[in-house]
Design a protein around this motif. Structure first.
Motif, PDB file in Angstrom:
ATOM      1  N   ILE A 139      31.214  57.819  37.957  1.00  0.00           N
ATOM      2  CA  ILE A 139      30.524  57.352  39.158  1.00  0.00           C
ATOM      3  C   ILE A 139      31.442  57.379  40.382  1.00  0.00           C
ATOM      4  N   GLN A 140      30.883  57.879  41.508  1.00  0.00           N
ATOM      5  CA  GLN A 140      31.631  57.950  42.767  1.00  0.00           C
ATOM      6  C   GLN A 140      31.040  57.045  43.841  1.00  0.00           C
ATOM      7  N   ARG A 141      29.728  56.796  43.757  1.00  0.00           N
ATOM      8  CA  ARG A 141      29.079  55.920  44.739  1.00  0.00           C
ATOM      9  C   ARG A 141      28.058  55.040  44.040  1.00  0.00           C
ATOM     10  N   LEU A 142      28.119  53.737  44.323  1.00  0.00           N
ATOM     11  CA  LEU A 142      27.193  52.772  43.742  1.00  0.00           C
ATOM     12  C   LEU A 142      26.511  52.003  44.862  1.00  0.00           C
ATOM     13  N   THR A 143      25.163  51.966  44.803  1.00  0.00           N
ATOM     14  CA  THR A 143      24.377  51.204  45.767  1.00  0.00           C
ATOM     15  C   THR A 143      23.458  50.260  44.994  1.00  0.00           C
ATOM     16  N   GLY A 144      23.480  48.990  45.378  1.00  0.00           N
ATOM     17  CA  GLY A 144      22.629  47.999  44.724  1.00  0.00           C
ATOM     18  C   GLY A 144      21.847  47.200  45.747  1.00  0.00           C
ATOM     19  N   LYS A 169      34.401  55.634  44.817  1.00  0.00           N
ATOM     20  CA  LYS A 169      34.965  55.587  46.169  1.00  0.00           C
ATOM     21  C   LYS A 169      34.173  54.681  47.109  1.00  0.00           C
ATOM     22  N   ILE A 170      32.848  54.538  46.880  1.00  0.00           N
ATOM     23  CA  ILE A 170      31.999  53.806  47.816  1.00  0.00           C
ATOM     24  C   ILE A 170      31.120  52.815  47.062  1.00  0.00           C
ATOM     25  N   ILE A 171      31.096  51.568  47.529  1.00  0.00           N
ATOM     26  CA  ILE A 171      30.217  50.542  46.979  1.00  0.00           C
ATOM     27  C   ILE A 171      29.391  49.948  48.116  1.00  0.00           C
ATOM     28  N   LEU A 179      38.950  52.937  45.234  1.00  0.00           N
ATOM     29  CA  LEU A 179      37.876  52.544  46.147  1.00  0.00           C
ATOM     30  C   LEU A 179      38.326  52.713  47.597  1.00  0.00           C
ATOM     31  N   GLN A 180      37.450  53.326  48.418  1.00  0.00           N
ATOM     32  CA  GLN A 180      37.781  53.580  49.815  1.00  0.00           C
ATOM     33  C   GLN A 180      36.909  52.785  50.787  1.00  0.00           C
ATOM     34  N   THR A 181      35.639  52.567  50.431  1.00  0.00           N
ATOM     35  CA  THR A 181      34.710  51.894  51.337  1.00  0.00           C
ATOM     36  C   THR A 181      33.865  50.894  50.571  1.00  0.00           C
ATOM     37  N   ILE A 182      33.728  49.702  51.130  1.00  0.00           N
ATOM     38  CA  ILE A 182      32.845  48.710  50.549  1.00  0.00           C
ATOM     39  C   ILE A 182      31.994  48.108  51.659  1.00  0.00           C
TER      40      ILE A 182
END
Length: 418
Positions: free
Chosen positions: A258-263, A288-290, A316-319
């Motif tokens: 996984i590279q990007r997770l959106t909840g 990298k992105i949450i 991780l780069q962006t939250i």
């Protein structure tokens, strides 16, 4: 003048077939049909188009008159398909007016015999249609999108062997049937399920790279999804979630790539059931992105979901987190000093964006935690909850006073707009 007209007509006539086909594919179908008057060479070229998109514009006859939309569209589709010659690779039907139509079954039967590869069907917002059995004989399908459709795969159905993209919105289908459909499409790369209700869903798709789920899911389990790169889940609260195991592990235990997770919505609440912080291993090295929305910093179990995610993602780069906190009587504030791993380092974290923040104690401790452990941080963007009555400067000045690991961090403060 006449000479110029003749020259212009000859120029149009002499265009290569490939150029003519390219021009026609750029036009709405109704205009493509009208090109038949340009010259004899153009007269029937539109009948061999392989990519067809039918929408409500097809039944507009001129700028001052519009036929009854439903009747006009049905007539246009029927006539077009009657005269069509050759294969159809892509077929799209999208209408705000077309309601229950007895021709839908005939159109799908026609397309099943044309080896259609990409199919998209959606009728009026108030109407549903039942997919005929011939749909399941479209073995060449690569992409399938259905909106407001009743699906009942026949018992002998073994899946779409070439399907790579599946988009189902407001679909009525038995939970076991949708699971079988997904697992039987072994080449599936992209899956979207929207507005599902009450389903316990297990996804098994070894080649899946993109997943978007939205609805009243009671339970979600991702198994055999080693290639998943992008995951977006919106869970609406139908009833209290219950689980005999850790929901965090059921959802993210099988997605190492996984590279990007959106909840969205109740995602964090659902993920918190059965979750413990424990000893964190860097499981998601490519994450990298949450993006998390409607997170309650009043609930320590949701806070631990966030911490487990960011502690498991060393790159991780962006939250981005949207808060949803209202309590003024915080509990377990000693957690940050006694249990939170103070020696954590978010070496790659560059951007933190927090919205709907009220300046409550757990929110502030979380911001302090990120600032103190992110040496590469470039942006700390905090937007205050518009309904919070306290002075903005108090919260922002407190944030500015926190110890920070990065000397280059830029602070951005704002207030949410109604």
């Amino acid at each position: 003048m006449d000479t110029n007209l003749v020259s212009r007509e000859d120029y149009i006539t002499d265009l290569p077939e490939s150029i003519i086909e390219t021009i026609l594919t750029k036009l709405p179908l109704r205009d493509a049909v009208r090109t038949s008057v340009l010259s004899s060479k153009w007269r029937y070229t539109w009948t061999t188009l392989t990519e067809l998109r039918f929408d409500d514009d097809c039944c507009i006859s001129d700028a001052h008159h519009r036929a009854l939309p439903e009747t006009g569209l049905v007539k246009f589709v029927n006539q077009f398909l009657l005269l069509h010659n050759g294969p159809i690779t892509r077929f799209t039907l999208s209408s705000e007016y077309l309601e229950r139509c007895p021709y839908v079954d005939q159109w799908l039967l026609f397309l099943s015999r044309k080896d259609v590869q990409e199919l998209s069907f959606g009728l009026a917002e108030t109407e549903w249609f039942k997919a005929p059995s011939c749909l399941f004989s479209c073995k060449k399908l690569i992409a399938l999108e259905l909106v407001r459709c009743e699906l009942d795969p026949p018992l002998h159905f073994k899946g779409f062997p070439n399907l790579k993209r599946l988009n189902l919105q407001q679909i009525s289908i038995a939970p076991d049937a949708v699971e079988t459909l997904i697992s039987s499409c072994t080449l599936l790369e992209s899956l979207t399920l929207s507005y599902f209700e009450g389903a316990k869903l297990t996804v098994r798709a070894p080649n899946l790279t993109y997943l978007m789920l939205e609805g009243y899911f009671k339970d979600i389990c991702l198994e055999n999804t080693p290639m998943l790169v992008v995951v977006s889940i919106a869970m609406y609260m139908a009833e209290a979630y219950q689980s005999s195991s850790c929901n965090f592990d059921k959802v993210l235990g099988g997605v190492p790539s996984i590279q990007r997770l959106t909840g969205h919505s109740y995602f964090a609440k659902y993920m918190s059931i059965g979750n413990t912080l424990g000893k964190i291993q860097p499981t998601y090295r490519q994450l990298k992105i949450i993006d998390l929305y409607q997170v309650s910093f009043d609930d320590m179990t949701e806070i631990m979901v966030i911490l487990r995610l960011i502690l498991s993602a060393p790159n991780l780069q962006t939250i981005q987190i949207e808060g949803s906190s209202w309590s003024t009587d915080p509990l377990d504030l000693d957690f940050w000093d006694k249990e939170c791993p103070r020696d954590a380092t978010f070496a790659q974290l560059k951007v933190v964006k927090l919205t709907q923040i009220s300046g409550l104690p757990h929110e502030m401790r979380f911001i302090e935690f990120l600032l103190g452990n992110s040496p590469a941080l470039e942006v700390m963007d905090v937007t205050k909850n518009v309904y919070e009555t306290d002075e903005d400067e108090d919260m922002f000045m407190e944030i500015l006073a926190f110890e920070r690991a990065s000397d280059d961090v830029e602070f951005m403060f704002a207030e949410d707009q109604v």
